[in-house]
Design a protein around this motif. Sequence first.
Motif, PDB file in Angstrom:
ATOM      1  N   ALA A  13      -2.980   3.984  -2.624  1.00 27.57           N
ATOM      2  CA  ALA A  13      -3.036   2.929  -3.640  1.00 27.57           C
ATOM      3  C   ALA A  13      -2.627   1.606  -3.015  1.00 27.57           C
ATOM      4  O   ALA A  13      -1.906   1.562  -2.021  1.00 27.57           O
ATOM      5  CB  ALA A  13      -2.122   3.264  -4.821  1.00 27.57           C
ATOM      6  N   SER A  14      -3.100   0.538  -3.619  1.00 25.97           N
ATOM      7  CA  SER A  14      -2.654  -0.801  -3.222  1.00 25.97           C
ATOM      8  C   SER A  14      -2.110  -1.519  -4.449  1.00 25.97           C
ATOM      9  O   SER A  14      -2.428  -1.159  -5.593  1.00 25.97           O
ATOM     10  CB  SER A  14      -3.794  -1.605  -2.593  1.00 25.97           C
ATOM     11  N   GLY A  15      -1.270  -2.530  -4.202  1.00 28.26           N
ATOM     12  CA  GLY A  15      -0.702  -3.306  -5.298  1.00 28.26           C
ATOM     13  C   GLY A  15      -0.243  -4.664  -4.809  1.00 28.26           C
ATOM     14  O   GLY A  15       0.034  -4.850  -3.625  1.00 28.26           O
ATOM     15  N   GLU A  16      -0.168  -5.613  -5.754  1.00 33.39           N
ATOM     16  CA  GLU A  16       0.272  -6.964  -5.390  1.00 33.39           C
ATOM     17  C   GLU A  16       1.774  -6.981  -5.215  1.00 33.39           C
ATOM     18  O   GLU A  16       2.491  -6.224  -5.852  1.00 33.39           O
ATOM     19  CB  GLU A  16      -0.146  -7.945  -6.489  1.00 33.39           C
ATOM     20  N   ALA A  17       2.241  -7.884  -4.376  1.00 30.31           N
ATOM     21  CA  ALA A  17       3.675  -7.932  -4.081  1.00 30.31           C
ATOM     22  C   ALA A  17       4.434  -8.830  -5.052  1.00 30.31           C
ATOM     23  O   ALA A  17       5.549  -8.512  -5.435  1.00 30.31           O
ATOM     24  CB  ALA A  17       3.892  -8.420  -2.657  1.00 30.31           C
ATOM     25  N   LYS A  72       9.707   4.719   4.421  1.00 31.37           N
ATOM     26  CA  LYS A  72       9.697   6.117   4.005  1.00 31.37           C
ATOM     27  C   LYS A  72       9.832   6.213   2.502  1.00 31.37           C
ATOM     28  O   LYS A  72      10.628   5.506   1.886  1.00 31.37           O
ATOM     29  CB  LYS A  72      10.852   6.870   4.673  1.00 31.37           C
ATOM     30  N   GLY A  73       9.041   7.113   1.943  1.00 28.69           N
ATOM     31  CA  GLY A  73       9.153   7.400   0.526  1.00 28.69           C
ATOM     32  C   GLY A  73      10.093   8.558   0.287  1.00 28.69           C
ATOM     33  O   GLY A  73      11.084   8.730   0.997  1.00 28.69           O
ATOM     34  N   ASP A  74       9.774   9.390  -0.691  1.00 27.56           N
ATOM     35  CA  ASP A  74      10.658  10.484  -1.074  1.00 27.56           C
ATOM     36  C   ASP A  74      10.435  11.758  -0.263  1.00 27.56           C
ATOM     37  O   ASP A  74      11.337  12.581  -0.134  1.00 27.56           O
ATOM     38  CB  ASP A  74      10.476  10.787  -2.564  1.00 27.56           C
ATOM     39  N   ILE A  75       9.248  11.948   0.271  1.00 28.15           N
ATOM     40  CA  ILE A  75       8.941  13.160   1.037  1.00 28.15           C
ATOM     41  C   ILE A  75       8.234  12.806   2.346  1.00 28.15           C
ATOM     42  O   ILE A  75       7.113  13.214   2.602  1.00 28.15           O
ATOM     43  CB  ILE A  75       8.093  14.152   0.201  1.00 28.15           C
ATOM     44  N   HIS A 135       4.861   7.639   2.015  1.00 29.49           N
ATOM     45  CA  HIS A 135       5.163   6.417   2.751  1.00 29.49           C
ATOM     46  C   HIS A 135       4.549   5.245   2.000  1.00 29.49           C
ATOM     47  O   HIS A 135       3.610   5.425   1.231  1.00 29.49           O
ATOM     48  CB  HIS A 135       4.572   6.460   4.163  1.00 29.49           C
ATOM     49  N   TYR A 136       5.089   4.055   2.272  1.00 33.00           N
ATOM     50  CA  TYR A 136       4.487   2.865   1.712  1.00 33.00           C
ATOM     51  C   TYR A 136       4.681   1.704   2.672  1.00 33.00           C
ATOM     52  O   TYR A 136       5.401   1.829   3.690  1.00 33.00           O
ATOM     53  CB  TYR A 136       5.018   2.550   0.302  1.00 33.00           C
ATOM     54  N   SER A 137       4.058   0.593   2.348  1.00 32.77           N
ATOM     55  CA  SER A 137       4.059  -0.551   3.261  1.00 32.77           C
ATOM     56  C   SER A 137       4.030  -1.838   2.469  1.00 32.77           C
ATOM     57  O   SER A 137       3.336  -1.927   1.439  1.00 32.77           O
ATOM     58  CB  SER A 137       2.825  -0.476   4.175  1.00 32.77           C
ATOM     59  N   TYR A 138       4.753  -2.836   2.962  1.00 33.30           N
ATOM     60  CA  TYR A 138       4.792  -4.144   2.308  1.00 33.30           C
ATOM     61  C   TYR A 138       3.868  -5.155   2.988  1.00 33.30           C
ATOM     62  O   TYR A 138       3.793  -6.300   2.553  1.00 33.30           O
ATOM     63  CB  TYR A 138       6.207  -4.691   2.293  1.00 33.30           C
ATOM     64  N   MET A 146       0.846  -1.192   0.000  1.00 30.77           N
ATOM     65  CA  MET A 146       0.000   0.000   0.000  1.00 30.77           C
ATOM     66  C   MET A 146       0.879   1.238   0.000  1.00 30.77           C
ATOM     67  O   MET A 146       2.013   1.206   0.501  1.00 30.77           O
ATOM     68  CB  MET A 146      -0.958   0.012   1.201  1.00 30.77           C
ATOM     69  N   TYR A 147       0.362   2.320  -0.570  1.00 30.58           N
ATOM     70  CA  TYR A 147       1.156   3.521  -0.804  1.00 30.58           C
ATOM     71  C   TYR A 147       0.343   4.767  -0.500  1.00 30.58           C
ATOM     72  O   TYR A 147      -0.862   4.800  -0.716  1.00 30.58           O
ATOM     73  CB  TYR A 147       1.587   3.595  -2.276  1.00 30.58           C
ATOM     74  N   TRP A 148       1.048   5.809  -0.046  1.00 29.22           N
ATOM     75  CA  TRP A 148       0.473   7.146   0.057  1.00 29.22           C
ATOM     76  C   TRP A 148       1.281   8.097  -0.821  1.00 29.22           C
ATOM     77  O   TRP A 148       2.522   8.166  -0.723  1.00 29.22           O
ATOM     78  CB  TRP A 148       0.489   7.667   1.490  1.00 29.22           C
TER      79      TRP A 148
END
Lengths: 108, 113
Positions: free
Chosen positions: B92-96, B57-60, B47-50, B32-34
């Motif tokens: 957003a969400s995405g498959e791993a 942490k993302g870029d900002i 930020h994102y999460s696995y 998942m991502y912000w």
Amino acid sequence: GMPVEQNPPALSLYEGADSGLRCNFSTTMKSVQWFQQNHRGRLITLFYLAQGTKENGRLKSTFNSKERYSTLHIKDAQLEDSGTYFCAAEANNNAPRFGAGTKLTVKP
Amino acid sequence: EAAVTQSPRNKVAVTGGKVTLSCNQTNNHNNMYWYRQDTGHGLRLIHYSYGAGSTEKGDIPDGYKASRPSQENFSLILELATPSQTSVYFCASGEAYSQNTLYFGAGTRLSVL
């Protein structure tokens, strides 16, 4: 620099015209996605590519990982194609990063 | 159909206040991502999460915290909101392990006054 450079920033076409958008990557990416953002701000997935070329109706996208670029080609542009187009690329073991977008205006 | 739901859709906050943006996905996706979207910048990764319990942490990331208490939920927390955090936020969400196609929520428009 930015990992994803998208060009052009803006594009104006007449109905029926063809054109292309491009994203260049500063590093090797394992995949790319293309999105259209509509007037309501909703992000619509157009393509996901890990390699090669995909087509869907009047849209065609190519991803060349080795040469570090991807393209989105729009054929026979229609008014409803107006919006902002984004590419997002993912490197290995990393999250997708977006280009700054191309604002497309299709005129009658 | 994959579903990502963000709440609230619109939020007005005061400077210095705490803001929590919520995201729920029914896709059973690990990732998942912000992102935030500002004119001229496209979408920038915050930020994102696995998976549950993980945040990266993302870029900002400065000024933001993230929380992933479960597979379905991923929150973005602004402990001390500032006017510079006025933006549109997308989850957003995405498959791993297969193609990581992103599925986006409708966005949250945040104004910090």
